[in-house]
Scaffold this motif. Sequence first.
Motif, PDB file in Angstrom:
ATOM      1  N   ARG A   1      10.193  22.525 -36.797  1.00 43.65           N
ATOM      2  CA  ARG A   1       8.808  22.677 -36.389  1.00 43.65           C
ATOM      3  C   ARG A   1       8.232  23.956 -36.990  1.00 43.65           C
ATOM      4  N   SER A   2       6.942  23.919 -37.291  1.00 45.15           N
ATOM      5  CA  SER A   2       6.374  25.044 -38.016  1.00 45.15           C
ATOM      6  C   SER A   2       4.905  25.222 -37.681  1.00 45.15           C
ATOM      7  N   ILE A   3       4.378  26.383 -38.037  1.00 46.06           N
ATOM      8  CA  ILE A   3       2.946  26.635 -38.069  1.00 46.06           C
ATOM      9  C   ILE A   3       2.618  27.113 -39.479  1.00 46.06           C
ATOM     10  N   GLY A   4       1.383  26.916 -39.895  1.00 44.72           N
ATOM     11  CA  GLY A   4       1.076  27.161 -41.293  1.00 44.72           C
ATOM     12  C   GLY A   4       0.154  28.330 -41.536  1.00 44.72           C
ATOM     13  N   ALA A   5       0.170  28.829 -42.783  1.00 43.67           N
ATOM     14  CA  ALA A   5      -0.742  29.867 -43.270  1.00 43.67           C
ATOM     15  C   ALA A   5      -0.811  31.048 -42.311  1.00 43.67           C
ATOM     16  N   VAL A   6       0.262  31.820 -42.249  1.00 44.81           N
ATOM     17  CA  VAL A   6       0.374  32.933 -41.313  1.00 44.81           C
ATOM     18  C   VAL A   6       0.227  34.267 -42.041  1.00 44.81           C
ATOM     19  N   THR A   7      -0.602  35.138 -41.486  1.00 46.83           N
ATOM     20  CA  THR A   7      -0.664  36.525 -41.925  1.00 46.83           C
ATOM     21  C   THR A   7      -0.357  37.413 -40.727  1.00 46.83           C
ATOM     22  N   ALA A   8       0.335  38.537 -40.969  1.00 50.67           N
ATOM     23  CA  ALA A   8       0.741  39.395 -39.862  1.00 50.67           C
ATOM     24  C   ALA A   8       0.874  40.841 -40.317  1.00 50.67           C
ATOM     25  N   HIS A   9       0.676  41.736 -39.381  1.00 52.78           N
ATOM     26  CA  HIS A   9       0.930  43.159 -39.571  1.00 52.78           C
ATOM     27  C   HIS A   9       1.738  43.636 -38.375  1.00 52.78           C
TER      28      HIS A   9
ATOM     29  N   GLY B   1       2.025  51.370 -21.709  1.00 55.18           N
ATOM     30  CA  GLY B   1       2.659  50.167 -22.220  1.00 55.18           C
ATOM     31  C   GLY B   1       1.900  49.600 -23.396  1.00 55.18           C
ATOM     32  N   ARG B   2       1.954  48.276 -23.508  1.00 56.07           N
ATOM     33  CA  ARG B   2       1.282  47.569 -24.599  1.00 56.07           C
ATOM     34  C   ARG B   2       0.547  46.357 -24.044  1.00 56.07           C
ATOM     35  N   ALA B   3      -0.686  46.185 -24.495  1.00 58.81           N
ATOM     36  CA  ALA B   3      -1.473  45.023 -24.097  1.00 58.81           C
ATOM     37  C   ALA B   3      -1.161  43.867 -25.040  1.00 58.81           C
ATOM     38  N   VAL B   4      -1.073  42.657 -24.472  1.00 55.95           N
ATOM     39  CA  VAL B   4      -0.753  41.456 -25.237  1.00 55.95           C
ATOM     40  C   VAL B   4      -1.854  40.428 -25.014  1.00 55.95           C
ATOM     41  N   THR B   5      -2.400  39.895 -26.104  1.00 54.91           N
ATOM     42  CA  THR B   5      -3.341  38.780 -26.011  1.00 54.91           C
ATOM     43  C   THR B   5      -2.889  37.687 -26.969  1.00 54.91           C
ATOM     44  N   LEU B   6      -2.915  36.453 -26.486  1.00 53.75           N
ATOM     45  CA  LEU B   6      -2.513  35.299 -27.289  1.00 53.75           C
ATOM     46  C   LEU B   6      -3.536  34.196 -27.093  1.00 53.75           C
ATOM     47  N   ARG B   7      -3.996  33.627 -28.194  1.00 52.22           N
ATOM     48  CA  ARG B   7      -4.935  32.516 -28.148  1.00 52.22           C
ATOM     49  C   ARG B   7      -4.430  31.410 -29.078  1.00 52.22           C
ATOM     50  N   SER B   8      -4.643  30.152 -28.672  1.00 55.42           N
ATOM     51  CA  SER B   8      -4.270  29.026 -29.512  1.00 55.42           C
ATOM     52  C   SER B   8      -5.169  27.845 -29.210  1.00 55.42           C
ATOM     53  N   ALA B   9      -5.549  27.128 -30.252  1.00 55.56           N
ATOM     54  CA  ALA B   9      -6.382  25.934 -30.085  1.00 55.56           C
ATOM     55  C   ALA B   9      -5.555  24.697 -29.781  1.00 55.56           C
ATOM     56  N   ASP B  10      -4.227  24.790 -29.888  1.00 54.29           N
ATOM     57  CA  ASP B  10      -3.335  23.660 -29.596  1.00 54.29           C
ATOM     58  C   ASP B  10      -2.138  24.191 -28.829  1.00 54.29           C
ATOM     59  N   ALA B  11      -2.301  24.299 -27.507  1.00 54.33           N
ATOM     60  CA  ALA B  11      -1.253  24.877 -26.671  1.00 54.33           C
ATOM     61  C   ALA B  11       0.030  24.057 -26.727  1.00 54.33           C
ATOM     62  N   GLY B  12      -0.093  22.728 -26.681  1.00 59.67           N
ATOM     63  CA  GLY B  12       1.083  21.874 -26.716  1.00 59.67           C
ATOM     64  C   GLY B  12       1.838  22.004 -28.020  1.00 59.67           C
ATOM     65  N   GLY B  13       1.110  22.031 -29.151  1.00 56.70           N
ATOM     66  CA  GLY B  13       1.757  22.164 -30.446  1.00 56.70           C
ATOM     67  C   GLY B  13       2.485  23.487 -30.590  1.00 56.70           C
ATOM     68  N   LEU B  14       1.871  24.567 -30.114  1.00 59.23           N
ATOM     69  CA  LEU B  14       2.525  25.876 -30.172  1.00 59.23           C
ATOM     70  C   LEU B  14       3.761  25.916 -29.287  1.00 59.23           C
ATOM     71  N   ALA B  15       3.682  25.326 -28.080  1.00 60.76           N
ATOM     72  CA  ALA B  15       4.831  25.305 -27.177  1.00 60.76           C
ATOM     73  C   ALA B  15       5.995  24.533 -27.778  1.00 60.76           C
ATOM     74  N   ARG B  16       5.721  23.427 -28.478  1.00 61.21           N
ATOM     75  CA  ARG B  16       6.786  22.674 -29.136  1.00 61.21           C
ATOM     76  C   ARG B  16       7.386  23.464 -30.291  1.00 61.21           C
ATOM     77  N   ALA B  17       6.539  24.140 -31.073  1.00 57.31           N
ATOM     78  CA  ALA B  17       7.033  24.904 -32.211  1.00 57.31           C
ATOM     79  C   ALA B  17       7.938  26.047 -31.764  1.00 57.31           C
TER      80      ALA B  17
ATOM     81  N   THR C   1       6.655  18.488 -23.460  1.00 55.13           N
ATOM     82  CA  THR C   1       5.953  17.442 -22.721  1.00 55.13           C
ATOM     83  C   THR C   1       4.464  17.709 -22.545  1.00 55.13           C
ATOM     84  N   VAL C   2       3.932  18.718 -23.217  1.00 45.93           N
ATOM     85  CA  VAL C   2       2.507  19.047 -23.120  1.00 45.93           C
ATOM     86  C   VAL C   2       1.831  18.707 -24.439  1.00 45.93           C
ATOM     87  N   ASP C   3       0.694  18.007 -24.368  1.00 44.32           N
ATOM     88  CA  ASP C   3      -0.087  17.648 -25.550  1.00 44.32           C
ATOM     89  C   ASP C   3      -1.458  18.288 -25.470  1.00 44.32           C
ATOM     90  N   GLY C   4      -1.878  18.881 -26.594  1.00 48.62           N
ATOM     91  CA  GLY C   4      -3.233  19.403 -26.697  1.00 48.62           C
ATOM     92  C   GLY C   4      -3.472  20.602 -25.804  1.00 48.62           C
TER      93      GLY C   4
END
Length: 284
Positions: free
Chosen positions: A50-58, A89-105, A111-114
């Motif tokens: 499983r994968s996600i595509g076109a990633v940039t990171a620092h 500490g450190r603040a963490v924010t995470l956003r995704s347009a496809d929660a189910g796809g990210l959880a599977r990856a 068992t979650v879709d979309g």
Amino acid sequence: IRATLQGTVLDLSAQLERKPPTRPAGAREEPGTPFVADVRFDKVLLSGERSIGAVTAHAENDGRRLTVLHVQSTGREQVRLDVVPRGNGRAVTLRSADAGGLARALDVIDTVDGGTLALDGQYDDTQPDPPLSGTVAMADFHVREAPGVGKLLQALTVYGIGEAMSGPGLSFSQLTAPFRWHGGVLTVEDARAFSASLGLTAAGRIDTRAKTVDLKGTVVPAYALNSALGRIPVIGGLFSAERGGGLVAVNYGYRGPLANPTVVVNPLSALTPGFLRGLFKMFD
């Protein structure tokens, strides 16, 4: 170390599957080498194939932990992750347009879709093994082929659930869950998921290392109508003992192995006014 990494594929699957080493209580963590890295890959493998595509990171690491992290994916999941210093500490924010796809990856749940995902949290770096506390919210998602949820709803004789769980899925409009993550244990308090036809509340813990679950909560049928009385100011507590509950709500327990948990339902609670329902939890 200062590094720039770029290419076609970055395989992180082995790193995600590796369990963190356990240290004796009181043992000091030896610092590693600080680094700063800029990353750009066309595809990132996470769990298995499983994968996600076109990633940039620092990323910036002080030798003990990531102090700064910015990740963005332009694939279907549209992931945006930011970790920045804040207070002690450190603040963490995470956003995704496809929660189910990210959880599977990430091999979190299959068992979650979309759904859209929004997570806001804070690491407490005053502790040797910093816990992460915050709130996760999801909207417009489906749950399918989840044996534990199916067993719970079947125990409540909510008809038609079996077909929904094996077909397109059980639809939820919103989920909100305050959480704490520490040492491989996820603790939730006052978690709520609902649609117009069904509402669920939950509190308890999930041990990802021991692969066990221990949750309690309520199931609220006909949620939109059933919960309306509980939202009336001042007197709402007479009808609903819990936030997100309703006039007719059934207490449940959900515990045991994650793969096959035991469901315990208290049918007496369905007949009990909201302000008395909490008393019946002593019989669970």
